[in-house]
Scaffold this motif. Structure first.
Motif, short mmCIF file in Angstrom:
data_model
loop_
_atom_site.label_atom_id
_atom_site.label_comp_id
_atom_site.label_asym_id
_atom_site.label_seq_id
_atom_site.Cartn_x
_atom_site.Cartn_y
_atom_site.Cartn_z
N GLY A 236 0.80 -1.21 0.00
CA GLY A 236 0.00 0.00 0.00
C GLY A 236 0.83 1.26 0.00
O GLY A 236 0.46 2.26 0.62
N VAL A 237 1.96 1.23 -0.71
CA VAL A 237 2.90 2.36 -0.74
C VAL A 237 3.25 2.68 -2.18
O VAL A 237 2.77 2.06 -3.12
CB VAL A 237 4.18 2.03 0.06
N GLY A 238 4.12 3.67 -2.35
CA GLY A 238 4.73 3.95 -3.63
C GLY A 238 6.21 3.65 -3.55
O GLY A 238 6.76 3.49 -2.46
N ILE A 239 6.86 3.57 -4.70
CA ILE A 239 8.31 3.35 -4.74
C ILE A 239 8.90 4.24 -5.82
O ILE A 239 8.36 4.33 -6.93
CB ILE A 239 8.65 1.87 -4.99
N GLU A 240 9.98 4.90 -5.47
CA GLU A 240 10.73 5.71 -6.44
C GLU A 240 12.12 5.10 -6.60
O GLU A 240 12.82 4.87 -5.62
CB GLU A 240 10.85 7.15 -5.93
N ILE A 241 12.50 4.84 -7.86
CA ILE A 241 13.77 4.17 -8.15
C ILE A 241 14.66 5.09 -8.96
O ILE A 241 14.25 5.61 -10.01
CB ILE A 241 13.53 2.87 -8.94
N ASP A 242 15.88 5.30 -8.49
CA ASP A 242 16.90 6.04 -9.23
C ASP A 242 17.63 5.05 -10.12
O ASP A 242 18.45 4.27 -9.64
CB ASP A 242 17.85 6.72 -8.24
N LEU A 243 17.33 5.07 -11.41
CA LEU A 243 17.90 4.07 -12.31
C LEU A 243 19.42 4.15 -12.38
O LEU A 243 20.08 3.14 -12.65
CB LEU A 243 17.30 4.22 -13.72
N SER A 244 19.99 5.31 -12.11
CA SER A 244 21.45 5.44 -12.17
C SER A 244 22.15 4.69 -11.04
O SER A 244 23.37 4.53 -11.07
CB SER A 244 21.85 6.92 -12.12
N ARG A 245 21.38 4.21 -10.05
CA ARG A 245 21.97 3.50 -8.92
C ARG A 245 21.72 1.99 -8.99
O ARG A 245 22.16 1.25 -8.11
CB ARG A 245 21.42 4.05 -7.60
N VAL A 246 21.01 1.53 -10.01
CA VAL A 246 20.69 0.10 -10.12
C VAL A 246 21.95 -0.68 -10.52
O VAL A 246 22.58 -0.38 -11.53
CB VAL A 246 19.59 -0.12 -11.16
N PRO A 247 22.33 -1.71 -9.75
CA PRO A 247 23.48 -2.54 -10.14
C PRO A 247 23.20 -3.21 -11.48
O PRO A 247 22.10 -3.71 -11.73
CB PRO A 247 23.56 -3.59 -9.01
N ALA A 248 24.22 -3.22 -12.36
CA ALA A 248 24.03 -3.78 -13.69
C ALA A 248 25.36 -4.29 -14.24
O ALA A 248 26.42 -3.76 -13.89
CB ALA A 248 23.46 -2.72 -14.64
N PRO A 249 25.33 -5.30 -15.10
CA PRO A 249 26.55 -5.76 -15.76
C PRO A 249 27.06 -4.70 -16.74
O PRO A 249 26.28 -3.87 -17.23
CB PRO A 249 26.11 -7.02 -16.50
N GLU A 250 28.33 -4.73 -17.03
CA GLU A 250 28.91 -3.80 -18.01
C GLU A 250 28.29 -4.02 -19.38
O GLU A 250 28.12 -5.15 -19.83
CB GLU A 250 30.43 -4.02 -18.10
N GLY A 251 27.90 -2.92 -20.02
CA GLY A 251 27.48 -2.97 -21.41
C GLY A 251 26.10 -3.53 -21.67
O GLY A 251 25.72 -3.73 -22.83
N VAL A 252 25.31 -3.78 -20.62
CA VAL A 252 24.00 -4.36 -20.83
C VAL A 252 23.02 -3.31 -21.35
O VAL A 252 23.14 -2.13 -21.06
CB VAL A 252 23.48 -4.97 -19.50
N ASP A 253 22.04 -3.76 -22.16
CA ASP A 253 20.99 -2.87 -22.60
C ASP A 253 20.10 -2.52 -21.41
O ASP A 253 19.55 -3.42 -20.76
CB ASP A 253 20.14 -3.55 -23.68
N PRO A 254 19.94 -1.23 -21.07
CA PRO A 254 19.22 -0.86 -19.84
C PRO A 254 17.79 -1.38 -19.79
O PRO A 254 17.34 -1.88 -18.75
CB PRO A 254 19.27 0.67 -19.86
N ALA A 255 17.04 -1.25 -20.89
CA ALA A 255 15.65 -1.70 -20.87
C ALA A 255 15.57 -3.21 -20.66
O ALA A 255 14.76 -3.70 -19.86
CB ALA A 255 14.94 -1.32 -22.17
#
Length: 334
Positions: A236-255
């Protein structure tokens, strides 16, 4: 640790792709089934979580089940069998539990077609140290299908219903892997030793039992943002995500990455003063972990990139799972 880097144009494209995500939209099927069965997040055994948490003495029995897409079973049968165990164990861990046993249901057009599925199940059972104790087999069907269930136990729960406004959203993902083409499954387990796999799953019950978090969810077919939406709706809440802080592999397509199903990936909600301890536990085992956003009171899932902001899901307009307190809000708004 690499994170997502997006130009303004790329950010708009990613937000549009997330809103149109088939994996996220498919979660609405849960709401249809729950409504037909008369189930909701308000039941004694709440519906909408990663497992059914059944009170049992001073703890809980956990029951999880997964069914797999026919195309996945046909296209990569051994890995489908492996995933039958792996993804269920992830669900058990996401609720602060430890697995007890596995059962499976396999349909195939003959023994030869069933063999790789069963071999994958057996391999994962042995590597994770959780026995397969029975199930159902039909070798006279027109196509291969697979469903797997796991029983577990927890003394303290992590749930989808306990994220609170003001808490920090954490993502923990094992990036030591690769895509298992052609699906967007990020595979980081097949080459990992048994001790590492079992120890990594153990982190979640340790976090629950230490009181560092009450709310968590494993990143599933809806991807990171879709999973955050399910957590938000149930709590019953909202969530705000800063995409620049999401862990990701090198060179991966963001979408693609934001809609991927990692073999080891979790979202947790925690008070700010508990965040460093949680991050330290994951990083101590080589798992990428970062505070990626905040739990809010506005009942929307939004993503940001610098000053740019996009709404991905607004629960005042429509429900996703139909579970949790926001289901009534969305219905009233309609």
């Amino acid at each position: 640790m690499s994170t997502l880097a997006l130009t303004p144009i790329a950010f708009e494209a990613v937000a549009a792709a997330l809103r149109a995500s088939k994996g996220m939209a498919a979660k609405a099927d849960i709401g249809i089934a729950a409504a037909r069965l008369g189930l909701s997040g308000a039941d004694a055994v709440a519906v909408g979580d990663d497992c059914a948490a059944i009170p049992d003495g001073d703890g809980f029995l956990l029951l999880a089940i997964e069914g797999f897409m026919n195309g996945f079973v046909a296209g990569d049968p051994w890995f489908a069998g492996w995933c039958g165990v792996m993804v269920n164990l992830s669900d058990i861990a996401a609720m602060g539990g430890r697995p007890v046993a596995v059962v499976d249901a396999v349909w195939a057009a003959g023994e030869a077609e069933a063999a790789p599925v069963l071999d994958g199940l057996r391999a994962a059972s042995q590597r994770f140290g959780v026995p397969v104790v029975g199930g159902h087999t039909n070798l006279d069907t027109d196509r291969g299908q697979l469903s797997v269930a796991v029983l577990g136990r927890a003394s303290k729960l992590l749930t989808s219903f306990d994220a609170r406004p003001g808490e920090t959203l954490i993502a923990a993902i094992d990036l030591r892997g690769r895509y298992r083409e052609p699906f967007s499954n990020w595979e980081a387990a097949l080459e990992a030793p048994a001790e590492r796999l079992r120890g990594d799953l153990e982190l979640l019950p340790v976090i629950a039992e230490s009181g560092l978090s009450r709310a968590a969810k494993d990143i599933s077919q809806g991807g990171l943002v879709g999973t955050a939406a399910m957590l938000a709706e149930c709590s019953g809440v909202g969530i705000e995500i800063d995409l620049s802080r999401v862990p990701a592999p090198e060179g991966v397509d963001p979408a693609r990455w934001l809609m991927s199903f990692p073999s080891y990936g979790y979202l947790l909600s925690a008070a700010a003063n508990d965040v460093p301890a949680i991050l330290s536990l994951f990083k101590g085992r080589g798992i990428a972990a970062s505070a990626i956003g905040a739990v809010t009171a506005d009942r929307r899932v939004t993503v940001t990139n610098g000053a740019a902001r996009e709404t991905i899901w607004d629960f005042a307009q429509r429900a996703l799972l139909g579970c949790g307190p926001v289901a009534a809000t969305a219905e009233d708004a309609a």
